[in-house]
Design an enzyme around this catalytic site. Structure first.
Site, PDB file in Angstrom:
ATOM      1  N   CYS A 118       0.822  -1.214   0.000  1.00  0.00           N
ATOM      2  CA  CYS A 118       0.000   0.000   0.000  1.00  0.00           C
ATOM      3  C   CYS A 118       0.854   1.262   0.000  1.00  0.00           C
ATOM      4  CB  CYS A 118      -0.893   0.032   1.234  1.00  0.00           C
ATOM      5  SG  CYS A 118      -2.398  -0.914   1.084  1.00  0.00           S
ATOM      6  N   ARG A 123       6.925   3.102   5.658  1.00  0.00           N
ATOM      7  CA  ARG A 123       6.835   2.143   6.752  1.00  0.00           C
ATOM      8  C   ARG A 123       8.159   1.379   6.769  1.00  0.00           C
ATOM      9  NH1 ARG A 123       0.881  -0.520   6.264  1.00  0.00           N
ATOM     10  NH2 ARG A 123       1.321  -0.679   4.051  1.00  0.00           N
ATOM     11  N   PRO A 124       9.217   2.001   7.289  1.00  0.00           N
ATOM     12  CA  PRO A 124      10.554   1.439   7.150  1.00  0.00           C
ATOM     13  C   PRO A 124      10.717   0.147   7.932  1.00  0.00           C
ATOM     14  CG  PRO A 124      10.594   3.313   8.643  1.00  0.00           C
ATOM     15  CD  PRO A 124       9.216   3.256   8.053  1.00  0.00           C
ATOM     16  N   ILE A 125      11.615  -0.692   7.427  1.00  0.00           N
ATOM     17  CA  ILE A 125      11.874  -1.975   8.076  1.00  0.00           C
ATOM     18  C   ILE A 125      13.169  -1.927   8.873  1.00  0.00           C
ATOM     19  CG2 ILE A 125      10.579  -3.307   6.383  1.00  0.00           C
ATOM     20  CD1 ILE A 125      13.364  -3.981   5.125  1.00  0.00           C
ATOM     21  N   ASP A 309      -6.324   1.393  10.731  1.00  0.00           N
ATOM     22  CA  ASP A 309      -7.012   0.700   9.648  1.00  0.00           C
ATOM     23  C   ASP A 309      -8.522   0.940   9.634  1.00  0.00           C
ATOM     24  OD1 ASP A 309      -4.765  -0.327   8.478  1.00  0.00           O
ATOM     25  OD2 ASP A 309      -4.974  -2.346   9.290  1.00  0.00           O
ATOM     26  N   LEU A 331      -0.271   7.574  13.083  1.00  0.00           N
ATOM     27  CA  LEU A 331       0.617   6.443  12.809  1.00  0.00           C
ATOM     28  C   LEU A 331       1.285   6.509  11.444  1.00  0.00           C
ATOM     29  CD1 LEU A 331      -1.285   3.452  14.423  1.00  0.00           C
ATOM     30  CD2 LEU A 331       0.481   4.915  15.383  1.00  0.00           C
TER      31      LEU A 331
END
EC number: 2.5.1.7
Length: 422
Positions: A118, A123-125, A309, A331
């Site tokens: 998405c 949304r870093p890992i 969500d 978030l």
């Protein structure tokens, strides 16, 4: 390519069966990499992301046999013969990163393409990678791939996440399950999906303390593979929340079968603030909506607070409320991309950074709209249920990633919604 056509629907009525939770099923499928036996998973949702991860495991050599009619699959990972998760699959779904921890724990080396999914912000890992390095992994990123090796195996250690990460918690819990020694994760995610993963690992020979708390202690098996008994995926709390919003926005009484109200505390609380009442049993929720939808203030935060969500669905609901609602997204950045599409339908919404101000009593009109991500898709469907005229929602491949048979479930309770070809 498919699209959904929605016409203003009369009051809905009846029951909707809630599917298994996609966000629980994904780490549980990845968990099968840790097993020495054939793993049977029941109540598996029939959605694109699940098929993608099963295809990824098949490409790694696992034998996956799915019965979609029975919502179940069996996974035999004793036949795994690859440790490289390639770009062609990983690019379609961020959750593919969930195989990193289990593969590294089992084989001591792996290559995983940097993920896609998405388009709702960064949304870093890095939290995953930093934690694995603390456990003894050597990690390099080259040509779009994460190259990880653990020459001496993974070792338990104390990990403190700088911020709460659901996928990161799941990844490190799975890695720690086969590690040598004890791993402590501080600031761990407490989502029901993480809880189920921990409970199943705990029942499979991995002692885990602190389940449902922010501090998890995992006693690794030192490389011994697990015997995992058959299990069923928990119900999807986001799907349930979406259909509760469908009941609220159309002012219709709906019963959700197979839903777990204990996982929906913040969502039910906000719907009650907006006027709805509920009848709750162990496995069902019936919404008794108010004739007047009240305005609300929402701030998205980690579980057990209000889930990000559900932000888009409540934003759609707020367009029909009495008064002005404030919705703050804490978030993710870029998670208001559905606003411009709702505005095209006539919604009165203004954005200031990560805060949306929604003026209610919007008279929505059907038009062509484009889904920008998974949950935005469902918000546009909700708006279409109360909009005058015809609403065509395009790019519903986003929707198919996470909702099992959404249009059929809505048709069954009286919605005028059809899946058509472009």
């Amino acid at each position: 390519m498919d699209y959904l056509q929605i016409k203003k629907s009369p009051k809905l009525h009846g029951e909707i069966k809630i599917s298994g939770a996609k966000n629980a099923a994904l780490p549980l499928i990845a968990m099968s990499i840790l097993a020495k036996n054939i793993v049977t998973i029941k109540n598996l949702p029939h959605v694109a992301d699940i098929k993608t991860l099963l295809k990824l495991l098949s490409n790694l050599g696992a034998e996956c046999s799915s019965s979609w009619e029975n919502y179940s699959t069996t996974i035999n990972t004793s036949t795994l013969n690859q440790t490289k998760a390639t770009y062609d699959i990983v690019k379609t779904m961020r959750a593919s990163i969930l195989v990193l921890g289990p593969i590294l724990a089992r084989f001591g080396h792996c290559e995983v393409s940097l993920p896609g999914g998405c388009a709702i912000g960064q949304r870093p890992i890095d939290l995953h990678l930093k934690a694995l390095e603390q456990m003894g992994a050597v990690i390099n990123i080259e040509a779009g791939y994460i190259h990880a090796i653990a020459p001496d195996g993974l070792k338990g250690c104390n990990i403190i996440f700088d911020k709460i990460t659901v996928t990161g918690t799941a990844n490190i819990v799975m890695a720690a399950a086969l590690a040598k020694g004890v791993t402590t994760i501080t600031n761990a995610a407490r989502e029901p999906e993480v809880v189920q993963l921990c409970e199943i690992l705990n029942a499979s020979g991995v002692k885990i303390e602190g389940i449902e708390t922010a501090v998890l202690t995992i006693h690794g098996t030192g490389g011994e593979l697990l015997e995992i008994a058959p299990f069923s995926v928990i119900p999807d709390r986001i799907e349930a929340g979406t259909y509760l919003c469908a009941g609220a926005i159309t002012k219709s009484e709906l019963t959700l079968k197979g839903a777990n109200a204990k996982h929906l505390g913040a969502v039910l609380s906000k719907l009650e603030e907006m006027g709805s009442k509920f009848t709750i049993t162990d496995d069902s929720i019936t919404i008794h909506p108010s004739k007047i939808i009240k305005h609300v203030k929402i701030v998205t935060q980690e579980y057990p607070a209000f889930p990000t969500d559900m932000q888009a669905q409540f934003l759609a609901l707020a367009t029909q409320a009495d008064g002005t609602s404030i919705i703050e997204e804490r978030l993710f950045e870029n998670r208001f991309m559905h606003v411009s599409e709702l505005q095209r339908m006539g919604a009165d919404i203004s954005l200031n950074g990560n805060v949306a101000t929604v003026n209610g009593h919007s008279k929505l009109s059907g038009t062509d709209v484009m889904a920008t991500d998974l949950r935005a898709s469902s918000a546009l469907v909700l708006a279409g249920l109360v909009a005058d005229g015809i609403t065509d929602v395009h790019r519903i491949y986003h929707l198919d990633r996470g909702y099992d048979s959404l249009e059929k479930k809505l048709q069954n309770v009286g919605a005028d919604i059809s899946r058509l070809k472009e």
